[in-house]
Design a protein around this motif. Structure first.
Motif, PDB file in Angstrom:
ATOM      1  N   THR A   6       9.439   3.591 -17.805  1.00  0.00           N
ATOM      2  CA  THR A   6      10.333   2.874 -18.707  1.00  0.00           C
ATOM      3  C   THR A   6       9.645   2.699 -20.056  1.00  0.00           C
ATOM      4  OG1 THR A   6      11.358   1.700 -16.868  1.00  0.00           O
ATOM      5  CG2 THR A   6      11.641   0.741 -19.060  1.00  0.00           C
ATOM      6  N   TYR A   7      10.377   3.073 -21.093  1.00  0.00           N
ATOM      7  CA  TYR A   7       9.923   2.904 -22.474  1.00  0.00           C
ATOM      8  C   TYR A   7      10.744   1.778 -23.081  1.00  0.00           C
ATOM      9  CZ  TYR A   7       8.438   7.703 -21.570  1.00  0.00           C
ATOM     10  OH  TYR A   7       7.896   8.830 -21.015  1.00  0.00           O
ATOM     11  N   ALA A   8      10.101   0.899 -23.829  1.00  0.00           N
ATOM     12  CA  ALA A   8      10.828  -0.198 -24.470  1.00  0.00           C
ATOM     13  C   ALA A   8      10.237  -0.482 -25.840  1.00  0.00           C
ATOM     14  CB  ALA A   8      10.776  -1.450 -23.609  1.00  0.00           C
ATOM     15  N   SER A   9      11.082  -1.010 -26.703  1.00  0.00           N
ATOM     16  CA  SER A   9      10.654  -1.445 -28.032  1.00  0.00           C
ATOM     17  C   SER A   9      11.036  -2.904 -28.192  1.00  0.00           C
ATOM     18  CB  SER A   9      11.337  -0.606 -29.114  1.00  0.00           C
ATOM     19  OG  SER A   9      10.934   0.730 -29.009  1.00  0.00           O
ATOM     20  N   TYR A  10      10.114  -3.694 -28.708  1.00  0.00           N
ATOM     21  CA  TYR A  10      10.383  -5.113 -28.896  1.00  0.00           C
ATOM     22  C   TYR A  10      11.375  -5.316 -30.040  1.00  0.00           C
ATOM     23  CZ  TYR A  10       6.574  -6.395 -25.782  1.00  0.00           C
ATOM     24  OH  TYR A  10       5.784  -6.559 -24.680  1.00  0.00           O
ATOM     25  N   SER A  11      12.243  -6.293 -29.882  1.00  0.00           N
ATOM     26  CA  SER A  11      13.137  -6.710 -30.954  1.00  0.00           C
ATOM     27  C   SER A  11      12.368  -7.664 -31.865  1.00  0.00           C
ATOM     28  CB  SER A  11      14.350  -7.431 -30.364  1.00  0.00           C
ATOM     29  OG  SER A  11      13.922  -8.641 -29.744  1.00  0.00           O
ATOM     30  N   ASN A  12      12.989  -8.044 -32.983  1.00  0.00           N
ATOM     31  CA  ASN A  12      12.355  -9.038 -33.860  1.00  0.00           C
ATOM     32  C   ASN A  12      12.134 -10.342 -33.099  1.00  0.00           C
ATOM     33  OD1 ASN A  12      12.274  -7.295 -36.014  1.00  0.00           O
ATOM     34  ND2 ASN A  12      14.170  -8.049 -36.936  1.00  0.00           N
ATOM     35  N   ALA A  13      13.104 -10.724 -32.273  1.00  0.00           N
ATOM     36  CA  ALA A  13      12.961 -11.955 -31.494  1.00  0.00           C
ATOM     37  C   ALA A  13      11.801 -11.838 -30.510  1.00  0.00           C
ATOM     38  CB  ALA A  13      14.269 -12.256 -30.748  1.00  0.00           C
ATOM     39  N   GLY A  14      11.625 -10.661 -29.906  1.00  0.00           N
ATOM     40  CA  GLY A  14      10.519 -10.457 -28.974  1.00  0.00           C
ATOM     41  C   GLY A  14       9.168 -10.575 -29.662  1.00  0.00           C
ATOM     42  N   VAL A  15       9.067  -9.992 -30.848  1.00  0.00           N
ATOM     43  CA  VAL A  15       7.814 -10.076 -31.613  1.00  0.00           C
ATOM     44  C   VAL A  15       7.538 -11.521 -32.004  1.00  0.00           C
ATOM     45  CG1 VAL A  15       6.650  -9.392 -33.745  1.00  0.00           C
ATOM     46  CG2 VAL A  15       7.935  -7.694 -32.430  1.00  0.00           C
ATOM     47  N   LYS A  16       8.561 -12.234 -32.456  1.00  0.00           N
ATOM     48  CA  LYS A  16       8.378 -13.643 -32.822  1.00  0.00           C
ATOM     49  C   LYS A  16       7.900 -14.450 -31.616  1.00  0.00           C
ATOM     50  CE  LYS A  16      11.661 -13.840 -36.619  1.00  0.00           C
ATOM     51  NZ  LYS A  16      12.942 -14.393 -37.099  1.00  0.00           N
ATOM     52  N   GLY A  17       8.467 -14.180 -30.445  1.00  0.00           N
ATOM     53  CA  GLY A  17       8.059 -14.885 -29.232  1.00  0.00           C
ATOM     54  C   GLY A  17       6.611 -14.614 -28.876  1.00  0.00           C
ATOM     55  N   MET A  18       6.188 -13.341 -29.044  1.00  0.00           N
ATOM     56  CA  MET A  18       4.794 -13.009 -28.736  1.00  0.00           C
ATOM     57  C   MET A  18       3.834 -13.669 -29.708  1.00  0.00           C
ATOM     58  SD  MET A  18       4.838  -9.032 -27.501  1.00  0.00           S
ATOM     59  CE  MET A  18       5.285  -8.437 -29.111  1.00  0.00           C
ATOM     60  N   LEU A  19       4.228 -13.778 -30.988  1.00  0.00           N
ATOM     61  CA  LEU A  19       3.360 -14.421 -31.967  1.00  0.00           C
ATOM     62  C   LEU A  19       3.295 -15.932 -31.745  1.00  0.00           C
ATOM     63  CD1 LEU A  19       4.296 -12.457 -35.194  1.00  0.00           C
ATOM     64  CD2 LEU A  19       2.315 -12.138 -33.706  1.00  0.00           C
ATOM     65  N   LYS A  20       4.418 -16.493 -31.279  1.00  0.00           N
ATOM     66  CA  LYS A  20       4.453 -17.930 -31.005  1.00  0.00           C
ATOM     67  C   LYS A  20       3.582 -18.278 -29.802  1.00  0.00           C
ATOM     68  CE  LYS A  20       7.710 -21.655 -30.068  1.00  0.00           C
ATOM     69  NZ  LYS A  20       9.127 -22.000 -29.885  1.00  0.00           N
ATOM     70  N   LYS A  21       3.616 -17.400 -28.785  1.00  0.00           N
ATOM     71  CA  LYS A  21       2.849 -17.654 -27.560  1.00  0.00           C
ATOM     72  C   LYS A  21       2.277 -16.325 -27.051  1.00  0.00           C
ATOM     73  CE  LYS A  21       3.213 -19.517 -22.915  1.00  0.00           C
ATOM     74  NZ  LYS A  21       4.138 -19.857 -21.832  1.00  0.00           N
ATOM     75  N   PRO A  22       1.146 -15.887 -27.616  1.00  0.00           N
ATOM     76  CA  PRO A  22       0.549 -14.625 -27.163  1.00  0.00           C
ATOM     77  C   PRO A  22       0.177 -14.699 -25.678  1.00  0.00           C
ATOM     78  CG  PRO A  22      -0.427 -15.310 -29.238  1.00  0.00           C
ATOM     79  CD  PRO A  22       0.402 -16.468 -28.741  1.00  0.00           C
ATOM     80  N   ALA A  70      18.137  -6.313 -17.247  1.00  0.00           N
ATOM     81  CA  ALA A  70      17.791  -7.739 -17.242  1.00  0.00           C
ATOM     82  C   ALA A  70      16.848  -8.073 -18.396  1.00  0.00           C
ATOM     83  CB  ALA A  70      17.161  -8.123 -15.905  1.00  0.00           C
ATOM     84  N   VAL A  71      15.880  -7.203 -18.630  1.00  0.00           N
ATOM     85  CA  VAL A  71      14.951  -7.427 -19.739  1.00  0.00           C
ATOM     86  C   VAL A  71      15.693  -7.316 -21.071  1.00  0.00           C
ATOM     87  CG1 VAL A  71      12.909  -6.537 -20.914  1.00  0.00           C
ATOM     88  CG2 VAL A  71      12.922  -6.721 -18.420  1.00  0.00           C
ATOM     89  N   ALA A  72      16.555  -6.314 -21.206  1.00  0.00           N
ATOM     90  CA  ALA A  72      17.321  -6.142 -22.444  1.00  0.00           C
ATOM     91  C   ALA A  72      18.225  -7.348 -22.708  1.00  0.00           C
ATOM     92  CB  ALA A  72      18.142  -4.859 -22.379  1.00  0.00           C
ATOM     93  N   ALA A  73      18.810  -7.913 -21.646  1.00  0.00           N
ATOM     94  CA  ALA A  73      19.694  -9.065 -21.801  1.00  0.00           C
ATOM     95  C   ALA A  73      18.972 -10.284 -22.368  1.00  0.00           C
ATOM     96  CB  ALA A  73      20.342  -9.418 -20.462  1.00  0.00           C
ATOM     97  N   SER A  74      17.648 -10.329 -22.206  1.00  0.00           N
ATOM     98  CA  SER A  74      16.880 -11.465 -22.738  1.00  0.00           C
ATOM     99  C   SER A  74      16.817 -11.453 -24.253  1.00  0.00           C
ATOM    100  CB  SER A  74      15.456 -11.443 -22.174  1.00  0.00           C
ATOM    101  OG  SER A  74      14.680 -10.426 -22.819  1.00  0.00           O
ATOM    102  N   GLY A  75      17.088 -10.297 -24.855  1.00  0.00           N
ATOM    103  CA  GLY A  75      16.988 -10.175 -26.310  1.00  0.00           C
ATOM    104  C   GLY A  75      15.585  -9.872 -26.796  1.00  0.00           C
TER     105      GLY A  75
END
Length: 110
Positions: A6-22, A70-75
């Motif tokens: 499975t290949y995936a790319s983070y959305s802007n929201a995903g990147v923001k979440g990772m920066l908020k809580k690495p 399911a992962v995609a639905a999380s945004g």
């Protein structure tokens, strides 16, 4: 069990979440795969057109696709692509099967 990549790319929201809580995302991905009777074989963060590559085993393709959905639905991701992988030996068996079918197929215009 079949292997899926499975290949995936983070959305802007995903990147923001990772920066908020690495955090290492291997645990949550592994737990999700276990819920469908699957197993995480490898989890990589990558550069290029994909941010994440997940290699997993699941009972069948519908389970692998359901996990991606399911992962995609999380945004958290903007794109998910899941492909089936075969070992070299498994693919030899597929080519042997295809070789037996070649004579049975009539191509367009043939």
């Amino acid at each position: 069990m079949p292997v899926f990549i499975t290949y995936a790319s983070y959305s802007n929201a995903g990147v923001k979440g990772m920066l908020k809580k690495p955090e290492n995302r291997t645990g949550p991905v592994s737990a999700l795969l276990e819920k469908v009777g699957g197993k995480l074989l490898a989890f990589y963060v990558t550069t290029g057109s994909n941010d994440v590559v997940v290699i997993s085993e699941t009972p069948d393709g519908t389970d692998a696709v359901a996990v991606g959905m399911a992962v995609a639905a999380s945004g958290a991701v903007s794109r998910v692509e899941t492909v089936r992988a075969w070992s070299a030996d498994e693919f030899v068996a597929i080519t042997e099967k295809a070789a037996k079918l070649v004579a049975a197929y009539t191509p367009p215009g043939g």
